[in-house]
Motif scaffolding. Structure first.
Motif, PDB file in Angstrom:
ATOM      1  N   GLY A 144       7.544 125.293 -19.987  1.00  0.00           N
ATOM      2  CA  GLY A 144       6.124 125.274 -19.677  1.00  0.00           C
ATOM      3  C   GLY A 144       5.273 124.539 -20.688  1.00  0.00           C
ATOM      4  O   GLY A 144       4.045 124.567 -20.618  1.00  0.00           O
ATOM      5  N   ARG A 145       5.922 123.857 -21.640  1.00  0.00           N
ATOM      6  CA  ARG A 145       5.182 123.165 -22.691  1.00  0.00           C
ATOM      7  C   ARG A 145       5.533 121.674 -22.749  1.00  0.00           C
ATOM      8  O   ARG A 145       5.944 121.170 -23.780  1.00  0.00           O
ATOM      9  N   GLY A 146       5.386 120.987 -21.648  1.00  0.00           N
ATOM     10  CA  GLY A 146       5.569 119.543 -21.617  1.00  0.00           C
ATOM     11  C   GLY A 146       6.944 119.112 -22.067  1.00  0.00           C
ATOM     12  O   GLY A 146       7.970 119.562 -21.556  1.00  0.00           O
ATOM     13  N   ASP A 147       6.959 118.252 -23.085  1.00  0.00           N
ATOM     14  CA  ASP A 147       8.220 117.665 -23.551  1.00  0.00           C
ATOM     15  C   ASP A 147       9.145 118.665 -24.240  1.00  0.00           C
ATOM     16  O   ASP A 147      10.309 118.364 -24.487  1.00  0.00           O
ATOM     17  N   ASP A 148       8.662 119.873 -24.517  1.00  0.00           N
ATOM     18  CA  ASP A 148       9.526 120.891 -25.096  1.00  0.00           C
ATOM     19  C   ASP A 148      10.646 121.273 -24.126  1.00  0.00           C
ATOM     20  O   ASP A 148      11.638 121.882 -24.510  1.00  0.00           O
ATOM     21  N   ALA A 149      10.513 120.872 -22.874  1.00  0.00           N
ATOM     22  CA  ALA A 149      11.522 121.170 -21.853  1.00  0.00           C
ATOM     23  C   ALA A 149      12.720 120.224 -21.906  1.00  0.00           C
ATOM     24  O   ALA A 149      13.654 120.380 -21.110  1.00  0.00           O
ATOM     25  N   ALA A 207      13.994 119.334 -28.160  1.00  0.00           N
ATOM     26  CA  ALA A 207      12.963 118.298 -28.261  1.00  0.00           C
ATOM     27  C   ALA A 207      12.488 118.227 -29.710  1.00  0.00           C
ATOM     28  O   ALA A 207      12.533 119.219 -30.433  1.00  0.00           O
ATOM     29  N   ASP A 208      12.045 117.055 -30.124  1.00  0.00           N
ATOM     30  CA  ASP A 208      11.564 116.867 -31.493  1.00  0.00           C
ATOM     31  C   ASP A 208      10.442 115.842 -31.488  1.00  0.00           C
ATOM     32  O   ASP A 208      10.593 114.763 -30.919  1.00  0.00           O
ATOM     33  N   PRO A 258      15.353 106.933 -28.933  1.00  0.00           N
ATOM     34  CA  PRO A 258      15.164 107.970 -27.933  1.00  0.00           C
ATOM     35  C   PRO A 258      15.653 109.349 -28.385  1.00  0.00           C
ATOM     36  O   PRO A 258      15.185 110.366 -27.891  1.00  0.00           O
ATOM     37  N   PHE A 259      16.588 109.405 -29.357  1.00  0.00           N
ATOM     38  CA  PHE A 259      17.105 110.687 -29.819  1.00  0.00           C
ATOM     39  C   PHE A 259      17.851 110.505 -31.128  1.00  0.00           C
ATOM     40  O   PHE A 259      18.165 109.386 -31.548  1.00  0.00           O
ATOM     41  N   HIS A 260      18.133 111.623 -31.768  1.00  0.00           N
ATOM     42  CA  HIS A 260      18.934 111.662 -32.983  1.00  0.00           C
ATOM     43  C   HIS A 260      20.103 112.608 -32.716  1.00  0.00           C
ATOM     44  O   HIS A 260      19.920 113.703 -32.182  1.00  0.00           O
ATOM     45  N   PHE A 261      21.321 112.197 -33.067  1.00  0.00           N
ATOM     46  CA  PHE A 261      22.528 112.996 -32.858  1.00  0.00           C
ATOM     47  C   PHE A 261      23.279 113.060 -34.166  1.00  0.00           C
ATOM     48  O   PHE A 261      23.542 112.020 -34.790  1.00  0.00           O
ATOM     49  N   ALA A 276      31.645 128.882 -38.268  1.00  0.00           N
ATOM     50  CA  ALA A 276      31.454 128.648 -36.834  1.00  0.00           C
ATOM     51  C   ALA A 276      32.248 127.406 -36.429  1.00  0.00           C
ATOM     52  O   ALA A 276      32.625 126.582 -37.266  1.00  0.00           O
ATOM     53  N   PRO A 277      32.485 127.238 -35.155  1.00  0.00           N
ATOM     54  CA  PRO A 277      33.123 125.999 -34.685  1.00  0.00           C
ATOM     55  C   PRO A 277      32.267 124.790 -35.068  1.00  0.00           C
ATOM     56  O   PRO A 277      31.075 124.930 -35.362  1.00  0.00           O
ATOM     57  N   PRO A 278      32.847 123.590 -35.050  1.00  0.00           N
ATOM     58  CA  PRO A 278      32.058 122.390 -35.347  1.00  0.00           C
ATOM     59  C   PRO A 278      30.824 122.339 -34.444  1.00  0.00           C
ATOM     60  O   PRO A 278      30.917 122.622 -33.245  1.00  0.00           O
ATOM     61  N   ALA A 279      29.687 121.996 -35.046  1.00  0.00           N
ATOM     62  CA  ALA A 279      28.435 122.008 -34.290  1.00  0.00           C
ATOM     63  C   ALA A 279      27.672 120.704 -34.499  1.00  0.00           C
ATOM     64  O   ALA A 279      27.704 120.105 -35.579  1.00  0.00           O
ATOM     65  N   PHE A 280      26.970 120.310 -33.447  1.00  0.00           N
ATOM     66  CA  PHE A 280      26.204 119.066 -33.438  1.00  0.00           C
ATOM     67  C   PHE A 280      24.822 119.372 -32.885  1.00  0.00           C
ATOM     68  O   PHE A 280      24.630 120.330 -32.128  1.00  0.00           O
ATOM     69  N   LEU A 281      23.866 118.535 -33.253  1.00  0.00           N
ATOM     70  CA  LEU A 281      22.495 118.702 -32.792  1.00  0.00           C
ATOM     71  C   LEU A 281      21.978 117.379 -32.251  1.00  0.00           C
ATOM     72  O   LEU A 281      22.073 116.348 -32.924  1.00  0.00           O
ATOM     73  N   MET A 282      21.478 117.430 -31.027  1.00  0.00           N
ATOM     74  CA  MET A 282      20.786 116.282 -30.450  1.00  0.00           C
ATOM     75  C   MET A 282      19.304 116.639 -30.394  1.00  0.00           C
ATOM     76  O   MET A 282      18.926 117.625 -29.761  1.00  0.00           O
ATOM     77  N   ARG A 283      18.501 115.851 -31.068  1.00  0.00           N
ATOM     78  CA  ARG A 283      17.048 116.018 -31.028  1.00  0.00           C
ATOM     79  C   ARG A 283      16.487 114.858 -30.213  1.00  0.00           C
ATOM     80  O   ARG A 283      16.642 113.709 -30.607  1.00  0.00           O
ATOM     81  N   ILE A 284      15.876 115.180 -29.083  1.00  0.00           N
ATOM     82  CA  ILE A 284      15.329 114.151 -28.199  1.00  0.00           C
ATOM     83  C   ILE A 284      13.845 113.994 -28.502  1.00  0.00           C
ATOM     84  O   ILE A 284      13.111 114.983 -28.557  1.00  0.00           O
ATOM     85  N   ARG A 285      13.423 112.764 -28.683  1.00  0.00           N
ATOM     86  CA  ARG A 285      12.026 112.501 -29.052  1.00  0.00           C
ATOM     87  C   ARG A 285      11.088 112.904 -27.923  1.00  0.00           C
ATOM     88  O   ARG A 285      11.221 112.460 -26.785  1.00  0.00           O
ATOM     89  N   GLY A 286      10.163 113.804 -28.257  1.00  0.00           N
ATOM     90  CA  GLY A 286       9.123 114.241 -27.341  1.00  0.00           C
ATOM     91  C   GLY A 286       7.762 113.868 -27.909  1.00  0.00           C
ATOM     92  O   GLY A 286       7.625 113.574 -29.091  1.00  0.00           O
TER      93      GLY A 286
END
Length: 156
Positions: free
Chosen positions: A12-17, A61-62, A68-71, A104-114
């Motif tokens: 419900g908060r725009g690009d936060d979706a 979202a970031d 377009p994103f950071h991985f 924890a198992p190996p973890a990754f983060l994708m931050r998509i530009r909002g």
């Protein structure tokens, strides 16, 4: 493989979706070995969702990352978010270690530009374009769902 893709953000908060939107798209493809989940925010209860995984991908979202994103791969870090109603992925990984006594198992983060995060807004057109690029990237990740191969794909 047993991969968890976890998108979080407020629809419900725009690009936060962006996180939940991308997870919904991947989930619709029903890819074997890939489980998709989403929530408005990460909470300590999500520690149980990380057990038994070969790898975890968090999607959010970031407003500050490059388009377009950071991985990238992430690791456990204790921060102040564990005392609030929402946690960072790093703090969730730290909580996993605290609860289970192992990493924890190996973890990754994708931050998509909002760009727009106002209550009641729809996805912005720029964020929608970034979502398309992120979606293609994730589909390629799912073709080789191994943490070892993901490590070479740092982007952003």
């Amino acid at each position: 493989m047993n991969i968890l893709i976890f998108g979080y953000g407020n629809p419900g908060r725009g690009d936060d979706a962006l996180g939940p939107e991308l997870v919904a798209a991947i989930q619709a493809e029903n890819i074997p070995g890939i489980e998709c989940q989403d929530d408005m925010q990460l909470q300590v209860e999500h520690v149980t969702d990380l057990t038994g995984r070969d790898a975890i991908l968090f999607i959010d979202a970031d407003a500050s990352c490059v388009a377009p994103f950071h991985f990238s791969e992430i690791s456990a870090e204790k921060d102040d978010s564990y005392t609030s109603h929402a946690m960072t992925p790093h703090a969730l990984l730290h909580a996993f270690h605290t609860v289970y006594g192992k990493d924890a198992p190996p973890a990754f983060l994708m931050r998509i530009r909002g760009y727009q995060f106002e209550l009641g807004e729809a996805l912005s057109s720029d964020a929608s374009e970034n979502l398309e690029a992120a979606s293609l990237f994730i589909r390629n990740l799912c073709k080789s769902p191994y943490a070892e191969s993901w490590r070479s794909l740092h982007r952003g």
